[in-house]
Enzyme design. Structure first.
Site, PDB file in Angstrom:
ATOM      1  N   ASP A  82       0.848  -1.194   0.000  1.00  0.00           N
ATOM      2  CA  ASP A  82       0.000   0.000   0.000  1.00  0.00           C
ATOM      3  C   ASP A  82       0.885   1.247   0.000  1.00  0.00           C
ATOM      4  O   ASP A  82       1.804   1.370   0.822  1.00  0.00           O
ATOM      5  CB  ASP A  82      -0.869  -0.046   1.278  1.00  0.00           C
ATOM      6  CG  ASP A  82      -1.976   0.981   1.283  1.00  0.00           C
ATOM      7  OD1 ASP A  82      -2.441   1.357   0.191  1.00  0.00           O
ATOM      8  OD2 ASP A  82      -2.397   1.382   2.383  1.00  0.00           O
ATOM      9  N   GLY A 181      -7.837   8.467   6.988  1.00  0.00           N
ATOM     10  CA  GLY A 181      -8.003   8.797   8.397  1.00  0.00           C
ATOM     11  C   GLY A 181      -9.456   8.855   8.838  1.00  0.00           C
ATOM     12  O   GLY A 181     -10.364   8.421   8.120  1.00  0.00           O
ATOM     13  N   SER A 214     -12.892   4.249   4.625  1.00  0.00           N
ATOM     14  CA  SER A 214     -13.524   3.850   5.882  1.00  0.00           C
ATOM     15  C   SER A 214     -14.767   4.700   6.109  1.00  0.00           C
ATOM     16  O   SER A 214     -14.810   5.881   5.756  1.00  0.00           O
ATOM     17  CB  SER A 214     -12.553   4.030   7.060  1.00  0.00           C
ATOM     18  OG  SER A 214     -11.640   2.959   7.091  1.00  0.00           O
ATOM     19  N   ASP A 256      -8.806   0.886   6.287  1.00  0.00           N
ATOM     20  CA  ASP A 256      -7.861   0.697   7.386  1.00  0.00           C
ATOM     21  C   ASP A 256      -8.424   1.304   8.669  1.00  0.00           C
ATOM     22  O   ASP A 256      -8.546   0.637   9.697  1.00  0.00           O
ATOM     23  CB  ASP A 256      -6.518   1.354   7.032  1.00  0.00           C
ATOM     24  CG  ASP A 256      -5.463   1.125   8.101  1.00  0.00           C
ATOM     25  OD1 ASP A 256      -5.710   0.321   9.022  1.00  0.00           O
ATOM     26  OD2 ASP A 256      -4.391   1.750   8.044  1.00  0.00           O
TER      27      ASP A 256
HETATM   28  P1  13P Z   1      -8.978   4.784   5.504  1.00  0.00           P
HETATM   29  O1  13P Z   1      -8.098   5.660   6.342  1.00  0.00           O
HETATM   30  O2  13P Z   1     -10.227   5.503   5.094  1.00  0.00           O
HETATM   31  O3  13P Z   1      -9.271   3.486   6.124  1.00  0.00           O
HETATM   32  O4  13P Z   1      -8.178   4.485   4.126  1.00  0.00           O
HETATM   33  C1  13P Z   1      -7.229   3.470   4.057  1.00  0.00           C
HETATM   34  C2  13P Z   1      -6.433   3.512   2.810  1.00  0.00           C
HETATM   35  O5  13P Z   1      -6.747   4.172   1.842  1.00  0.00           O
HETATM   36  C3  13P Z   1      -5.224   2.681   2.765  1.00  0.00           C
HETATM   37  O6  13P Z   1      -4.492   2.888   1.601  1.00  0.00           O
HETATM   38  O1  G3H Z   2      -3.425   4.916   3.612  1.00  0.00           O
HETATM   39  C1  G3H Z   2      -2.765   4.604   4.577  1.00  0.00           C
HETATM   40  C2  G3H Z   2      -3.113   3.433   5.402  1.00  0.00           C
HETATM   41  O2  G3H Z   2      -4.167   3.722   6.276  1.00  0.00           O
HETATM   42  C3  G3H Z   2      -1.895   2.919   6.124  1.00  0.00           C
HETATM   43  O3  G3H Z   2      -1.544   3.768   7.157  1.00  0.00           O
HETATM   44  O4  G3H Z   2       0.832   4.300   6.657  1.00  0.00           O
HETATM   45  O5  G3H Z   2      -0.102   4.592   8.976  1.00  0.00           O
HETATM   46  O6  G3H Z   2       0.276   2.289   8.040  1.00  0.00           O
HETATM   47  P1  G3H Z   2      -0.017   3.742   7.749  1.00  0.00           P
HETATM   48 ZN    ZN Z   3      -4.572   4.858   0.824  1.00  0.00          ZN
END
Ligand code: 13P
Ligand code: G3H
Ligand code: ZN
Length: 309
Positions: A82, A181, A214, A256
């Site tokens: 990701d 977020g 989310s 996430d």
């Molecule tokens: P959220 O913060 O909305 O869960 O998005 C997660 C995301 O895009 C990870 O790449």
């Molecule tokens: O888009 C980001 C995801 O929520 C992952 O978050 O980089 O804090 O692991 P992170």
């Molecule tokens: Zn993302």
């Protein structure tokens, strides 16, 4: 069953009018919660690892946890990087067994984004690894990158054909109003379906990805606030908008924050209600169960991918 690529998953999702859930993983309980839900709902699934997650948990531990999940569930699971921010990080994940990577050049100029993305595609494709690119900037925070709402940019549909043709990417993340977020919208939650539809018209049958998806489920925010947390004003993407997107060209929806909220809510609640407890299993068991219930809900009511494994 070995790890699978997203190619077949996306083809079926596009044709079937549903989307695959891409859930971020950081530790064993999260992997278990997600994949137990997918097993119960017979859903294909993408487990995704950010650079931060890889730093936290270590590449080998994450690989082995995902291998264990495949043995336990016998499901088609794709392991995806990701928000890869460099060729070197993508290469390291490809060499280390991931079946899909994202190269996020959305902060670069159009020309530099194409150049970096194409370099990753040229390395990935001969190794049967799929590549996700991104055009347009989402607001929010991911690892080191912070994008304020004012600097977030919607994807310009007139750029997508050139980007996809010149890079050879297999899927494209676009910005239509979602953000990373737990604080996505101050006022009314709104997605630019006009942009999505124009992208779909210009890229027929091409899988589109939505990040920042989310819903910031109010029941978990409420528990967090009840047990000492401070998350007033948290607001996510309404589920009906995500369902509408999943029925269109969107084949991958990233989630996430909803898992983080569910896990944190249950840990806070459990520790508050049983202050003498110091056995992590006692607060991680309800946390893992909450992740499972959130994922089951998303698979059935948001993504529509239950029964598609
Ligand atoms: P959220 O913060 O909305 O869960 O998005 C997660 C995301 O895009 C990870 O790449
Ligand atoms: O888009 C980001 C995801 O929520 C992952 O978050 O980089 O804090 O692991 P992170
Ligand atoms: Zn993302």
């Amino acid at each position: 069953m070995p790890l699978v690529s997203t190619k077949e998953m996306f083809k079926k999702a596009y044709a079937g009018g549903y989307a695959i859930g891409a859930f971020n993983v950081n530790n064993m309980e999260i992997v278990q919660g997600i994949t137990e839900a997918a097993k119960e709902e017979k859903a294909p699934i993408i487990l995704q690892v950010s650079a931060g997650a890889r730093k936290y948990a270590n590449h080998t531990y994450l690989m082995k946890l995902v291998e264990a999940a495949i043995i336990e569930t016998n499901l088609p699971i794709c392991l995806h990087l990701d928000h890869g921010d460099s060729f070197e990080l993508c290469k390291s994940c490809i060499d280390g067994g991931f079946t899909s990577v994202m190269i996020d050049g959305s902060h670069l100029s159009f020309k530099d984004n194409i150049e970096l993305t194409r370099k990753v595609v040229e390395y990935a494709h001969p190794r049967n690894v799929m590549v996700e690119g991104e055009l347009g900037k989402l607001a929010g925070v991911e690892d080191e990158v912070k994008v304020s709402a004012e600097n977030a940019l919607y994807t310009d549909p007139s750029e997508v054909e050139e980007f996809v043709t010149k890079t050879g990417v297999d899927s494209l993340a676009i910005a239509i109003g979602t953000s990373h977020g737990a604080y996505k919208f101050k006022g009314e939650a709104k997605l630019r379906f006009d942009i999505l539809e124009e992208v779909e018209r210009r890229l027929p049958s091409f899988p589109i990805v939505l990040h920042g998806s989310s819903s910031v489920m109010p029941e978990y925010v409420e528990i967090i606030n009840k047990f000492g947390g401070q998350m007033s004003g948290a607001k996510g993407v309404p589920e009906e908008l995500l369902r509408k997107a999943a029925a269109k060209a969107v084949c991958k929806i990233n989630i996430d924050s909803d898992l983080r909220l569910a896990m944190t809510a249950m840990i806070r609640k459990n520790l508050a209600e049983d202050p003498a407890n110091f056995d992590p299993r006692k607060y991680l068991t309800p946390a893992r169960e909450a992740i499972k219930q959130v994922v089951r809900h998303k698979l059935v009511h948001v993504l529509g991918c239950n029964g598609k494994a």
